[in-house]
Scaffold this active site. Structure first.
Site: not given
Ligand code: ZN
Length: 438
Positions: A255-256, A396, A309
């Site tokens: 993620d991210d 991540h 986000h």
């Molecule tokens: Zn996130």
């Protein structure tokens, strides 16, 4: 004859050097900054900050100073909050709008604060228009065609703002904001964009106002040179992979990102002949376009993780759709790829998200907590202990430690007999198994 050959040899050697040298030059000129996303969650607050990190220390300091000021303001403002409900957490979100020319880096930091302490969501924009050669911030005066033209520019901008939001703005307030030393404007491919913060607007207006001014205009000089388009990287033909639905299967997800570590993560996956799923943020797609293209070519899957986000389950339907659709559009436009999965921010899903989103909502079953755990071997341990068939593991791709852990995680999971696939492949496997059961 002998001499002639060696002469040709030297010439071609020189040509080769020249090619290598030029090749390296374009590579170095490719990107002058990275985008970093920092997500923080406490019992009462969530923070998501996407910031630019450049090779210029002085500029990085200016950026950090502003971000720290914003963070402090948020923390001071929300320090007495006692709210215990998840959806009532105080939220700070800072996004960055970027544009680059040979001599300028235009960085606009957009702050959004929301939560029980705020009567209405707070919005703010601050721009650093960095002159890379002089290593300092630029002001409006640096772009004026001549000094006498300033009043005319003020008049023109007032009319434009008036048109975009009638009665939002007092003329004198605007004039005070359009002076030689003003920094409230940024650059885009099309020209200039002027911004006014809600703190300067009439009481009932809470959004940032923006008006564009074209490249060709009577008042300001637009910087001439522009960054060359990044060269497309060579395409390699990948051999088709085989998936055995009867094997215990799991999906690694990140993620991210993307970030400066994503390229290497993709390499690690490739070396191990496995694929993963990346839930990416729309605001970083253009910067990491080549990395993402490579990722797709290697057979990895991209999913939607919102544009910047924001906490999706708190947004209105319009804002929610904007976060999702803007990300779908930029991925389609830049990468010619259509994600089919959505991973909601902070893993938080509500009825509105389920109702208004056509994408398959994907959470996880194993959390490595790599955003909190700084120790590589503990991340490895969490990703490889008690793993079962059809698990989805959350990591991540914005941390170096996660990248390092991955080098051990993949061989370990393979050793345990798992097949590592993307989330959609995992869904496919489930369907095949269901079908075979009948
Ligand atoms: Zn996130």
């Amino acid at each position: 004859m002998k001499r002639k050959i060696s002469f040709i040899g030297i010439v071609s050697l020189l040509a080769l050097f020249l090619l290598l040298f030029l090749g390296k030059e374009t590579f170095l000129a490719k990107k002058t900054y990275e985008l970093e996303t920092e997500i923080k969650e406490t019992t009462t607050t969530v923070q998501s900050i996407t910031k630019v990190k450049t090779k210029d220390k002085k500029l990085n300091q200016e950026i950090d100073n502003h971000l720290q000021k914003e963070q402090k303001e948020f923390e001071d403002y929300t320090k007495n909050t006692t709210s215990l409900y998840l959806l009532e957490k105080e939220e700070l979100n800072i996004d960055t709008i970027l544009f680059e020319t040979d001599s300028f880096l235009s960085i606009s930091m957009v702050t959004y604060m929301n939560g029980p302490s705020f009567a209405v969501p707070t919005n703010k924009i601050e721009t650093i228009l960095w002159n890379r050669k002089k290593k300092k911030r630029s002001e409006l005066g640096d772009f004026l065609k001549d000094d006498e033209i300033l009043p005319k520019l003020q008049e023109e901008l007032y009319l434009l703002f008036q048109k975009s939001c009638p009665n939002c703005l007092n003329k004198n307030t605007l004039k005070k904001n359009i002076e030689k030393n003003s920094t409230n404007f940024y650059l885009t491919e099309e020209g200039f964009v002027f911004t006014v913060n809600p703190s300067l607007l009439q009481e009932d207006y809470h959004d940032i106002l923006t008006v564009p001014l074209a490249k060709e205009n009577p008042y300001l000089n637009y910087p001439k040179e522009q960054k060359e388009e990044q060269k497309e990287e060579k395409k390699t033909v990948k051999k088709a992979k085989t998936i055995d639905p009867s094997l215990p299967s799991i999906a690694l997800t990140f993620d991210d990102g993307p970030s400066q570590y994503t390229e290497e993560i993709i390499k690690i996956l490739e070396e191990n002949e496995v694929n993963a799923t990346f839930f990416i943020l729309g605001n970083k797609v253009a910067t990491y376009k080549n990395t993402l293209k490579q990722s797709i070519e290697n057979g990895n899957e991209l999913g939607n993780h919102s544009y910047n986000h924001q906490w999706l389950s708190r947004l209105s339907t319009t804002e929610l759709e904007k976060q999702i659709n803007k990300t779908q559009e930029i991925i389609q436009e830049e990468l010619d790829y259509t994600p089919t999965l959505l991973r909601p921010t902070y893993g938080s899903v509500n009825r509105r998200i389920k109702k208004n989103c056509d994408l398959t909502i994907t959470l996880w079953t194993v959390d490595t907590k790599d955003w909190k755990i700084k120790n590589t071997s503990r991340i490895v341990e969490r990703a490889t202990t008690n793993i079962s068939d059809l698990d989805i593991i959350l990591m991540h791709d914005i941390f170096e430690r996660s990248k390092n852990a991955l080098k051990e995680i993949i061989p370990n999971l393979k050793e345990q007999g798992f097949q590592l696939v993307t989330v959609s492949e995992l869904e496919e496997i489930k369907k095949i198994r269901e079908y075979e059961k009948r």
